[in-house]
Motif scaffolding. Sequence first.
Motif, mmCIF file in Angstrom:
data_model
loop_
_atom_site.group_PDB
_atom_site.id
_atom_site.type_symbol
_atom_site.label_atom_id
_atom_site.label_comp_id
_atom_site.label_asym_id
_atom_site.label_seq_id
_atom_site.Cartn_x
_atom_site.Cartn_y
_atom_site.Cartn_z
ATOM 1 N N PHE A 516 0.819 -1.212 0.000
ATOM 2 C CA PHE A 516 0.000 0.000 0.000
ATOM 3 C C PHE A 516 0.853 1.263 0.000
ATOM 4 O O PHE A 516 0.543 2.240 -0.690
ATOM 5 C CB PHE A 516 -0.925 -0.010 1.223
ATOM 6 N N ASN A 517 1.937 1.285 0.754
ATOM 7 C CA ASN A 517 2.798 2.464 0.843
ATOM 8 C C ASN A 517 4.063 2.333 0.015
ATOM 9 O O ASN A 517 4.983 3.132 0.168
ATOM 10 C CB ASN A 517 3.200 2.714 2.304
ATOM 11 N N GLU A 518 4.132 1.353 -0.855
ATOM 12 C CA GLU A 518 5.364 1.042 -1.574
ATOM 13 C C GLU A 518 5.804 2.221 -2.457
ATOM 14 O O GLU A 518 5.004 2.887 -3.085
ATOM 15 C CB GLU A 518 5.122 -0.202 -2.438
ATOM 16 N N LEU A 519 7.121 2.481 -2.496
ATOM 17 C CA LEU A 519 7.667 3.553 -3.331
ATOM 18 C C LEU A 519 8.811 3.071 -4.205
ATOM 19 O O LEU A 519 8.947 3.517 -5.345
ATOM 20 C CB LEU A 519 8.148 4.716 -2.451
ATOM 21 N N THR A 520 9.652 2.163 -3.715
ATOM 22 C CA THR A 520 10.878 1.797 -4.409
ATOM 23 C C THR A 520 10.614 1.310 -5.829
ATOM 24 O O THR A 520 11.343 1.672 -6.757
ATOM 25 C CB THR A 520 11.631 0.708 -3.623
ATOM 26 N N VAL A 521 9.584 0.490 -6.017
ATOM 27 C CA VAL A 521 9.261 -0.027 -7.346
ATOM 28 C C VAL A 521 8.479 1.001 -8.155
ATOM 29 O O VAL A 521 8.827 1.318 -9.297
ATOM 30 C CB VAL A 521 8.466 -1.347 -7.228
ATOM 31 N N SER A 522 7.435 1.545 -7.569
ATOM 32 C CA SER A 522 6.548 2.433 -8.326
ATOM 33 C C SER A 522 7.193 3.772 -8.673
ATOM 34 O O SER A 522 6.739 4.458 -9.586
ATOM 35 C CB SER A 522 5.250 2.665 -7.549
ATOM 36 N N GLY A 529 -1.524 9.317 -14.210
ATOM 37 C CA GLY A 529 -2.728 8.527 -14.007
ATOM 38 C C GLY A 529 -2.514 7.275 -13.191
ATOM 39 O O GLY A 529 -3.484 6.671 -12.732
ATOM 40 N N THR A 530 -1.252 6.853 -13.013
ATOM 41 C CA THR A 530 -0.976 5.638 -12.224
ATOM 42 C C THR A 530 -0.148 5.961 -10.986
ATOM 43 O O THR A 530 0.555 5.097 -10.460
ATOM 44 C CB THR A 530 -0.252 4.580 -13.069
ATOM 45 N N GLU A 531 -0.206 7.192 -10.503
ATOM 46 C CA GLU A 531 0.551 7.577 -9.316
ATOM 47 C C GLU A 531 0.080 6.770 -8.105
ATOM 48 O O GLU A 531 -1.108 6.514 -7.926
ATOM 49 C CB GLU A 531 0.374 9.069 -9.005
ATOM 50 N N THR A 532 1.038 6.386 -7.268
ATOM 51 C CA THR A 532 0.716 5.724 -6.018
ATOM 52 C C THR A 532 0.933 6.699 -4.864
ATOM 53 O O THR A 532 1.470 7.797 -5.051
ATOM 54 C CB THR A 532 1.594 4.485 -5.809
ATOM 55 N N LEU A 533 0.532 6.290 -3.668
ATOM 56 C CA LEU A 533 0.681 7.172 -2.509
ATOM 57 C C LEU A 533 2.140 7.537 -2.251
ATOM 58 O O LEU A 533 2.456 8.687 -1.945
ATOM 59 C CB LEU A 533 0.101 6.490 -1.264
ATOM 60 N N GLY A 534 3.034 6.563 -2.366
ATOM 61 C CA GLY A 534 4.443 6.842 -2.148
ATOM 62 C C GLY A 534 4.968 7.873 -3.126
ATOM 63 O O GLY A 534 5.726 8.779 -2.753
ATOM 64 N N VAL A 535 4.578 7.754 -4.384
ATOM 65 C CA VAL A 535 5.029 8.692 -5.413
ATOM 66 C C VAL A 535 4.494 10.091 -5.137
ATOM 67 O O VAL A 535 5.224 11.086 -5.222
ATOM 68 C CB VAL A 535 4.584 8.187 -6.807
ATOM 69 N N VAL A 536 3.212 10.202 -4.800
ATOM 70 C CA VAL A 536 2.603 11.516 -4.546
ATOM 71 C C VAL A 536 3.223 12.170 -3.320
ATOM 72 O O VAL A 536 3.508 13.376 -3.314
ATOM 73 C CB VAL A 536 1.077 11.368 -4.398
ATOM 74 N N PHE A 538 6.226 11.741 -2.115
ATOM 75 C CA PHE A 538 7.567 12.185 -2.486
ATOM 76 C C PHE A 538 7.499 13.434 -3.356
ATOM 77 O O PHE A 538 8.283 14.375 -3.174
ATOM 78 C CB PHE A 538 8.277 11.047 -3.214
ATOM 79 N N SER A 539 6.549 13.479 -4.297
ATOM 80 C CA SER A 539 6.415 14.633 -5.186
ATOM 81 C C SER A 539 5.977 15.877 -4.416
ATOM 82 O O SER A 539 6.473 16.976 -4.680
ATOM 83 C CB SER A 539 5.418 14.321 -6.304
ATOM 84 N N LEU A 540 5.053 15.722 -3.481
ATOM 85 C CA LEU A 540 4.605 16.870 -2.683
ATOM 86 C C LEU A 540 5.747 17.434 -1.851
ATOM 87 O O LEU A 540 5.899 18.658 -1.734
ATOM 88 C CB LEU A 540 3.447 16.448 -1.770
ATOM 89 N N LYS A 541 6.555 16.560 -1.280
ATOM 90 C CA LYS A 541 7.686 17.034 -0.483
ATOM 91 C C LYS A 541 8.696 17.761 -1.356
ATOM 92 O O LYS A 541 9.229 18.817 -0.978
ATOM 93 C CB LYS A 541 8.337 15.849 0.225
ATOM 94 N N GLU A 542 8.971 17.225 -2.551
ATOM 95 C CA GLU A 542 9.909 17.890 -3.455
ATOM 96 C C GLU A 542 9.382 19.233 -3.920
ATOM 97 O O GLU A 542 10.159 20.158 -4.167
ATOM 98 C CB GLU A 542 10.185 16.998 -4.669
ATOM 99 N N ALA A 543 8.051 19.358 -4.023
ATOM 100 C CA ALA A 543 7.446 20.619 -4.465
ATOM 101 C C ALA A 543 7.323 21.638 -3.341
ATOM 102 O O ALA A 543 6.846 22.753 -3.568
ATOM 103 C CB ALA A 543 6.070 20.341 -5.066
ATOM 104 N N GLY A 544 7.741 21.300 -2.124
ATOM 105 C CA GLY A 544 7.677 22.229 -1.002
ATOM 106 C C GLY A 544 6.350 22.232 -0.281
ATOM 107 O O GLY A 544 6.122 23.088 0.587
ATOM 108 N N LEU A 545 5.463 21.296 -0.605
ATOM 109 C CA LEU A 545 4.149 21.223 0.046
ATOM 110 C C LEU A 545 4.227 20.219 1.199
ATOM 111 O O LEU A 545 3.614 19.150 1.180
ATOM 112 C CB LEU A 545 3.081 20.817 -0.972
ATOM 113 N N ALA A 546 4.992 20.597 2.216
ATOM 114 C CA ALA A 546 5.238 19.672 3.321
ATOM 115 C C ALA A 546 3.967 19.363 4.096
ATOM 116 O O ALA A 546 3.770 18.241 4.564
ATOM 117 C CB ALA A 546 6.300 20.236 4.255
ATOM 118 N N GLY A 547 3.095 20.340 4.284
ATOM 119 C CA GLY A 547 1.859 20.106 5.019
ATOM 120 C C GLY A 547 0.949 19.108 4.328
ATOM 121 O O GLY A 547 0.385 18.207 4.973
#
Length: 583
Positions: A516-522, A529-536, A538-547
């Motif tokens: 459910f929380n996997e990131l290493t593979v995804s 359209g196929t983003e997983t929770l781990g990917v999102v 990571f992307s939010l943190k990189e974009a500065g949206l820490a909250g």
Amino acid sequence: MTLALARNIRREPVIAAPPAPRLRLPEGWSLPALVVAVALLLGGLPFFRLAAAAFAPGWQFAPGEAFVEMASRAAMTATWHTLETASLSALGALLVGGIVALALGVTDVRGKRPLAFAFVFSMMIAPQVAALAFLSLLAPNSPILSLIGLAPPPGTPNPLLGRGGIILVMALHHAPLVAITLWTGLRSIPQSLVEAAQMEGATPATITTRIVIPVLRPQIIAAGLIAFVAGVGNFGIPALLGLPVNYLTLPTLIYRRLSSFGPSSLGETAALAVLVGVVAALGIVAAALAARNQRGKVEIERSLEPYWLLGPARPFVAAGLWLLLALKLGLPLLALLSEALTPALGVPLSWQTLTFDKFTEVLFRQAVTMRAFRNSLIFAGSAALILAILAIVFAYGLERRLGRFRRAVELMIELPYALPGIVLAIACILIFLKPLPLIGVSIYGTPFIILFAYLARFLPLALKAPVAAMAQIEAHHEDAAKLDGANLPQMLRFIVAPILAPAAAVSALMVFLVAFNELTVSALLWSSGTETLGVVLFSLKEAGLAGEAAAVAISACVVILVVMLALDLIGRYRQHNILPWRI
């Protein structure tokens, strides 16, 4: 006489000509063939394709380019960083996990089950969530540290960014792996050893240092090596704590190469993936050798029971363990929750500033985060369901039909789970980038490539409980079914499946927990359209949206907690050792 003879001749049956000889396959060949074929597809094919891409580009053997890439300055630096962080974090995990394992395994401390549950829960949350939680805890103007006046001043870099933070967070995150391995080892120690020492007047400390720890030495070595392999393949923690300061390990170097150059860099990344696999494989082989040295040494009539009576120190030991959990799990998650409940970075949390806007945003407004939750539920749930069915068939095939070929097939199945996920992801890209034969369609960039990777990676996890349950089933059930004329599908459906279904269900929930929380593979296989929770996250943190990232992380942790509680409820009526936290 002639008439009677004629009547007898007419009564004789007509004998037909013998049929032409046909090639007959051995009885029951179909199930072993199916198991071997699926094992080759999920375990053998990806890594064969990876090796071919690295050492035979264009299907012409030319390993020179791969060796040049492996010997490059960037690869050597990333390899050193990988070995450094994995080794030092493994030592830290061994220290923390060993203390917890012994405290819960050999003493009479109270609250063992909730302590073990919370300790394992800290590992079940995703590595990137753990990294984000510690970043929030030690960030400038941290709401938690501000309460006690220890928050770093505004504008200072987070002290966890870089080498030291990666080692610390990975050590704490992988400590439960060590504890689980040592709990298994403690169950293999016969109680008679302790009783003999007690009759000689040995103290609990002497028993622990002179008997228990020496007997556990192979498991201790294996546990440290398991933590090392987990550190080699960890992507989420080095990505969040290392990429911002350009501290690259091999998994993050591969990610950066693919993110920057796309599929054109697959030859280089394949060589780097092979390098990751070699480093991890060395640890895996060493761990297997250490564990094998312990087999068959003692005859166990009664497993080890707690022998260290703490007396007046009992509440202090329990308090120390809960304090460790507070530092490892409670405070980081509380800091993450505070960040998700405040309107902006640096705003102190109070009744006046508390807001659920970020949770509303990521759960109900933002299309990408809502889609990520749905995708993760679908991918993890589908993989869990498919693997639960496969596990029943595989458990029967491995235990009853494969014979001397069983170990070779098991090694092939375990390969994608044992090696780092980044290696499997590169292999899947290489396999599915071009259109598939016969159908002429590529599944690269579709949800099916992620599902395939999940099936390959988590099949060994799904097999553990059903294979153990199958080994305890007497063969007379199947013999009776054969006498009644049942064929193999009927026997699997009506005899084997109902018996293995509870174990398969527990394994399926464990697969869901991990996937459910996997990131290493995804991280390498997702597309729009196929983003997983781990990917999102990571992307939010990189974009500065820490909250917003914190809100996603807390929501994911709630899902994991609910599933673990459901598993714990089911585990009360099943075998004691199916769930890792039920010591």
